[in-house]
Design a protein around this motif. Structure first.
Motif, PDB file in Angstrom:
ATOM      1  N   SER A  86      13.646  30.066  -4.498  1.00 12.33           N
ATOM      2  CA  SER A  86      12.595  30.534  -3.594  1.00 12.33           C
ATOM      3  C   SER A  86      13.199  31.110  -2.320  1.00 12.33           C
ATOM      4  O   SER A  86      14.043  30.474  -1.685  1.00 12.33           O
ATOM      5  N   PRO A  87      12.758  32.319  -1.902  1.00 12.51           N
ATOM      6  CA  PRO A  87      13.243  32.868  -0.636  1.00 12.51           C
ATOM      7  C   PRO A  87      12.611  32.186   0.578  1.00 12.51           C
ATOM      8  O   PRO A  87      13.095  32.329   1.693  1.00 12.51           O
ATOM      9  N   GLN A  88      11.530  31.443   0.338  1.00  5.08           N
ATOM     10  CA  GLN A  88      10.828  30.763   1.427  1.00  5.08           C
ATOM     11  C   GLN A  88      11.620  29.539   1.880  1.00  5.08           C
ATOM     12  O   GLN A  88      12.252  28.851   1.079  1.00  5.08           O
ATOM     13  N   ILE A  89      11.568  29.274   3.191  1.00  7.83           N
ATOM     14  CA  ILE A  89      12.335  28.166   3.775  1.00  7.83           C
ATOM     15  C   ILE A  89      11.397  27.293   4.594  1.00  7.83           C
ATOM     16  O   ILE A  89      10.580  27.803   5.373  1.00  7.83           O
ATOM     17  N   PHE A  90      11.531  25.980   4.435  1.00  7.65           N
ATOM     18  CA  PHE A  90      10.700  25.027   5.170  1.00  7.65           C
ATOM     19  C   PHE A  90      11.625  24.064   5.919  1.00  7.65           C
ATOM     20  O   PHE A  90      12.254  23.203   5.311  1.00  7.65           O
ATOM     21  N   TYR A  91      11.701  24.239   7.240  1.00  8.99           N
ATOM     22  CA  TYR A  91      12.612  23.400   8.019  1.00  8.99           C
ATOM     23  C   TYR A  91      12.012  22.034   8.313  1.00  8.99           C
ATOM     24  O   TYR A  91      12.741  21.088   8.583  1.00  8.99           O
ATOM     25  N   TYR A  92      10.690  21.934   8.280  1.00  8.47           N
ATOM     26  CA  TYR A  92      10.022  20.673   8.600  1.00  8.47           C
ATOM     27  C   TYR A  92       8.923  20.384   7.580  1.00  8.47           C
ATOM     28  O   TYR A  92       8.308  21.313   7.030  1.00  8.47           O
ATOM     29  N   LYS A  93       8.673  19.101   7.343  1.00  7.92           N
ATOM     30  CA  LYS A  93       7.602  18.722   6.419  1.00  7.92           C
ATOM     31  C   LYS A  93       6.249  19.222   6.915  1.00  7.92           C
ATOM     32  O   LYS A  93       5.377  19.560   6.116  1.00  7.92           O
ATOM     33  N   ARG A  94       6.092  19.261   8.233  1.00  5.20           N
ATOM     34  CA  ARG A  94       4.832  19.738   8.795  1.00  5.20           C
ATOM     35  C   ARG A  94       4.562  21.184   8.396  1.00  5.20           C
ATOM     36  O   ARG A  94       3.421  21.569   8.123  1.00  5.20           O
ATOM     37  N   VAL A  95       5.622  22.009   8.340  1.00  5.64           N
ATOM     38  CA  VAL A  95       5.460  23.414   7.967  1.00  5.64           C
ATOM     39  C   VAL A  95       5.013  23.528   6.507  1.00  5.64           C
ATOM     40  O   VAL A  95       4.121  24.310   6.174  1.00  5.64           O
ATOM     41  N   LYS A 101      -1.805  23.613   2.863  1.00  8.50           N
ATOM     42  CA  LYS A 101      -3.201  23.591   3.306  1.00  8.50           C
ATOM     43  C   LYS A 101      -3.796  24.994   3.336  1.00  8.50           C
ATOM     44  O   LYS A 101      -4.920  25.220   2.875  1.00  8.50           O
ATOM     45  N   ASP A 102      -3.029  25.937   3.871  1.00  5.57           N
ATOM     46  CA  ASP A 102      -3.535  27.300   4.061  1.00  5.57           C
ATOM     47  C   ASP A 102      -3.611  28.087   2.763  1.00  5.57           C
ATOM     48  O   ASP A 102      -4.450  28.974   2.626  1.00  5.57           O
ATOM     49  N   ASN A 103      -2.716  27.772   1.811  1.00  2.93           N
ATOM     50  CA  ASN A 103      -2.591  28.634   0.632  1.00  2.93           C
ATOM     51  C   ASN A 103      -2.855  27.943  -0.706  1.00  2.93           C
ATOM     52  O   ASN A 103      -3.054  28.632  -1.707  1.00  2.93           O
ATOM     53  N   HIS A 104      -2.845  26.621  -0.736  1.00  3.26           N
ATOM     54  CA  HIS A 104      -3.011  25.917  -2.017  1.00  3.26           C
ATOM     55  C   HIS A 104      -4.044  24.785  -1.947  1.00  3.26           C
ATOM     56  O   HIS A 104      -4.026  23.881  -2.779  1.00  3.26           O
ATOM     57  N   ASN A 105      -4.907  24.827  -0.955  1.00  6.61           N
ATOM     58  CA  ASN A 105      -6.034  23.877  -0.852  1.00  6.61           C
ATOM     59  C   ASN A 105      -5.599  22.408  -0.824  1.00  6.61           C
ATOM     60  O   ASN A 105      -6.301  21.543  -1.352  1.00  6.61           O
ATOM     61  N   LEU A 106      -4.443  22.135  -0.245  1.00  5.87           N
ATOM     62  CA  LEU A 106      -4.034  20.741  -0.062  1.00  5.87           C
ATOM     63  C   LEU A 106      -5.006  20.059   0.887  1.00  5.87           C
ATOM     64  O   LEU A 106      -5.362  20.611   1.933  1.00  5.87           O
ATOM     65  N   ASN A 107      -5.433  18.858   0.534  1.00  9.11           N
ATOM     66  CA  ASN A 107      -6.391  18.128   1.357  1.00  9.11           C
ATOM     67  C   ASN A 107      -5.889  16.707   1.588  1.00  9.11           C
ATOM     68  O   ASN A 107      -6.210  15.779   0.843  1.00  9.11           O
ATOM     69  N   CYS A 108      -5.046  16.550   2.594  1.00  8.21           N
ATOM     70  CA  CYS A 108      -4.556  15.213   2.948  1.00  8.21           C
ATOM     71  C   CYS A 108      -4.054  15.273   4.386  1.00  8.21           C
ATOM     72  O   CYS A 108      -3.841  16.351   4.945  1.00  8.21           O
ATOM     73  N   SER A 109      -3.860  14.114   4.981  1.00 10.17           N
ATOM     74  CA  SER A 109      -3.356  14.060   6.352  1.00 10.17           C
ATOM     75  C   SER A 109      -1.855  14.336   6.366  1.00 10.17           C
ATOM     76  O   SER A 109      -1.166  14.164   5.349  1.00 10.17           O
ATOM     77  N   LEU A 110      -1.357  14.755   7.525  1.00 10.93           N
ATOM     78  CA  LEU A 110       0.077  15.011   7.661  1.00 10.93           C
ATOM     79  C   LEU A 110       0.883  13.735   7.444  1.00 10.93           C
ATOM     80  O   LEU A 110       1.940  13.763   6.813  1.00 10.93           O
ATOM     81  N   SER A 111       0.390  12.606   7.944  1.00 14.20           N
ATOM     82  CA  SER A 111       1.135  11.345   7.796  1.00 14.20           C
ATOM     83  C   SER A 111       1.261  10.947   6.330  1.00 14.20           C
ATOM     84  O   SER A 111       2.324  10.501   5.879  1.00 14.20           O
ATOM     85  N   PHE A 113       1.193  13.010   3.818  1.00 14.59           N
ATOM     86  CA  PHE A 113       2.069  13.992   3.176  1.00 14.59           C
ATOM     87  C   PHE A 113       3.535  13.667   3.464  1.00 14.59           C
ATOM     88  O   PHE A 113       4.385  13.729   2.568  1.00 14.59           O
ATOM     89  N   ARG A 114       3.835  13.315   4.728  1.00 12.89           N
ATOM     90  CA  ARG A 114       5.212  12.937   5.074  1.00 12.89           C
ATOM     91  C   ARG A 114       5.671  11.756   4.217  1.00 12.89           C
ATOM     92  O   ARG A 114       6.801  11.729   3.714  1.00 12.89           O
ATOM     93  N   ALA A 115       4.790  10.756   4.079  1.00 12.89           N
ATOM     94  CA  ALA A 115       5.141   9.558   3.299  1.00 12.89           C
ATOM     95  C   ALA A 115       5.386   9.921   1.834  1.00 12.89           C
ATOM     96  O   ALA A 115       6.317   9.406   1.197  1.00 12.89           O
ATOM     97  N   TYR A 116       4.570  10.798   1.299  1.00 10.01           N
ATOM     98  CA  TYR A 116       4.709  11.223  -0.100  1.00 10.01           C
ATOM     99  C   TYR A 116       6.058  11.904  -0.320  1.00 10.01           C
ATOM    100  O   TYR A 116       6.783  11.583  -1.279  1.00 10.01           O
ATOM    101  N   ILE A 117       6.405  12.846   0.565  1.00 11.48           N
ATOM    102  CA  ILE A 117       7.674  13.576   0.428  1.00 11.48           C
ATOM    103  C   ILE A 117       8.861  12.620   0.547  1.00 11.48           C
ATOM    104  O   ILE A 117       9.846  12.723  -0.176  1.00 11.48           O
ATOM    105  N   SER A 118       8.748  11.653   1.474  1.00 10.76           N
ATOM    106  CA  SER A 118       9.839  10.689   1.689  1.00 10.76           C
ATOM    107  C   SER A 118      10.103   9.849   0.440  1.00 10.76           C
ATOM    108  O   SER A 118      11.243   9.426   0.195  1.00 10.76           O
ATOM    109  N   LYS A 119       9.050   9.600  -0.342  1.00  3.31           N
ATOM    110  CA  LYS A 119       9.202   8.768  -1.545  1.00  3.31           C
ATOM    111  C   LYS A 119       9.772   9.546  -2.718  1.00  3.31           C
ATOM    112  O   LYS A 119      10.209   8.958  -3.702  1.00  3.31           O
ATOM    113  N   LYS A 120       9.729  10.882  -2.619  1.00  6.43           N
ATOM    114  CA  LYS A 120      10.271  11.712  -3.691  1.00  6.43           C
ATOM    115  C   LYS A 120      11.685  12.158  -3.298  1.00  6.43           C
ATOM    116  O   LYS A 120      11.868  13.036  -2.468  1.00  6.43           O
ATOM    117  N   GLN A 121      12.676  11.521  -3.897  1.00  6.38           N
ATOM    118  CA  GLN A 121      14.055  11.762  -3.483  1.00  6.38           C
ATOM    119  C   GLN A 121      14.449  13.225  -3.589  1.00  6.38           C
ATOM    120  O   GLN A 121      15.145  13.767  -2.730  1.00  6.38           O
TER     121      GLN A 121
END
Length: 432
Positions: A86-95, A101-111, A113-121
């Motif tokens: 992917s040419p796309q780059i994400f420096y922060y989980k918030r990004v 949220k803006d492009n794929h209809n994600l519906n969850c809080s940032l906190s 989402f951060r916890a989910y990403i942290s659990k996925k090594q």
């Protein structure tokens, strides 16, 4: 025959401290043919008799619920976005969260989402590789009275790949009112002094006044000599005159101390969201996205102030100094020339024609000319940017396709026909 006698010491004392001990009691009493008094057990444990019966029959409470996360449905999308392909780059989980949220209809809080990403090594490793070292030095926090100060800085040389595959190095100038945190962004290929002065003039007009001081770094378009710990620095003559004309004081930061501009340095991180859209926009669409991003952060809760910038700004603008007269302001603006879009969906500049997107036929648009490029605006929206050439006809491929599609009754083979026609046009008008 010898008989071996083995004596077994069996402990028949069972302590019932909680409901989970009841199955052991049941086994012991049934093996001794003793009756279980459920009512007495219920009184002693302080629960209902039916609860005792349930646990005696072997009921066990689940320690955890095997509930799927609603973020799981986005797993494949996240995996694709964070892949090396992917040419796309994400420096922060918030990004990443904001992009989904803006492009794929994600519906969850940032906190969450951060916890989910942290659990996925596999995902957490991606962000670990993007994290930089943070300074442990203490920073003294201070607040600025309303109308007192604005801060100015560039987000420089951002490599951006357009959807046509063109590589651009873009810059974003950020103007931020220190008290309210209200900000204005400008996307530009150039960092010239003319662009800077024009942008600042438009910023002051947008906010309807001028702050008393402007906090800047040691950019060459402002400073002849940098301010250091031992020298106060020197503002160049043109910017010094600009400051006098608008009635503000220039306050340069000490070189190498970004914490001095903390209010503008921290929000600069949000501009890293651009990298989430690598390969998605052309230059005009990227400009529209930057405007949308600016509008979003001006309407979001700000942790630093505990307020919303656009609302805080309504209180701050009354305390700004007055603007200079229109003649002074216009002298610093990059000139606008008004032209009309012709029947070929093009505008004319110095006898040469340049295309605009479909939908502007007969409308009056504004031209800005700087850094050898023609910038075409409709109202305040940048609709196209052309390199200035001596060629008589200058088409952007997507504009020609749009115009051709609107004129032909059939839509088949539009792309093939457009490419053939453009090749013929370029061959005829390629002489510069």
């Amino acid at each position: 025959m010898n008989i071996v006698h083995i004596q077994l010491n069996i402990n028949t004392n069972v302590e019932v401290e909680c409901l989970t001990d009841l199955p052991k009691l049941k086994m012991l009493l049934e093996s001794s043919n003793m009756k279980i008094n459920k009512s007495q057990l219920a009184r002693e444990l302080g629960v209902d008799r039916r609860t005792v019966a349930k646990y005696l029959d072997g009921y066990t409470k689940k320690k955890t619920r095997n509930k799927a996360s609603k973020i799981d449905e986005h797993y494949n999308t996240i995996q694709t976005l964070l892949s090396e392909e992917s040419p796309q780059i994400f420096y922060y989980k918030r990004v990443l969260w904001q992009y989904l949220k803006d492009n794929h209809n994600l519906n969850c809080s940032l906190s969450n989402f951060r916890a989910y990403i942290s659990k996925k090594q596999e995902f957490q490793q991606y962000f670990d590789s993007k994290s930089g070292k943070r300074s442990n030095r203490e920073v003294v926090r201070f607040e600025t009275p309303p109308g007192e100060q604005a801060q100015l800085d560039w987000k420089e040389n951002i490599k951006y790949i357009t959807k046509e595959g063109e590589v651009l190095y873009v810059n974003i100038l950020v103007f931020l009112l220190s008290h309210s945190r209200f900000r204005i962004y400008l996307l530009s290929i150039s960092k010239s002094q003319s662009v800077l002065l024009s942008f600042l003039t438009e910023c002051f007009e947008t906010i309807g006044g001028v702050p008393k001081t402007l906090l800047v770094d040691n950019m060459k378009t402002i400073m002849d000599d940098s301010r250091t710990q031992y020298q106060k620095g020197k503002v160049n003559n043109r910017f010094d005159q600009f400051a006098k004309d608008f009635g503000f004081e220039v306050r340069p930061c000490i070189a190498g101390r970004p914490r001095t501009k903390g209010k503008v340095e921290a929000p600069m991180k949000i501009l890293d969201e651009i990298h989430a859209y690598q390969g998605k926009f052309n230059y005009e669409e990227l400009n529209q996205y930057i405007e949308k991003l600016c509008n979003r952060v001006n309407h979001e809760y700000n942790q630093g102030t505990g307020g919303i910038p656009i609302l805080q700004f309504q209180k701050e603008k009354a305390l700004l100094s007055s603007l200079p007269n229109k003649q002074i302001r216009d002298a610093y603006k990059i000139n606008h020339t008004l032209v009309k879009v012709n029947s070929s969906n093009m505008i004319t500049y110095k006898s040469n024609q340049y295309s605009v997107p479909a939908g502007y036929l007969g409308k009056t648009v504004s031209l800005q000319i700087y850094d050898n490029h023609l910038h075409v605006y409709y109202n305040t929206e940048l609709i196209v940017r052309h390199e200035i050439k001596k060629r008589k006809l200058n088409y952007k491929e997507e504009h020609y396709k749009q115009t051709l599609a609107n004129q032909l009754p059939y839509k088949d083979d539009i792309e093939e026909l457009a490419l053939k026609n453009l090749a013929a046009i370029n061959e005829v008008y390629s002489h510069e």
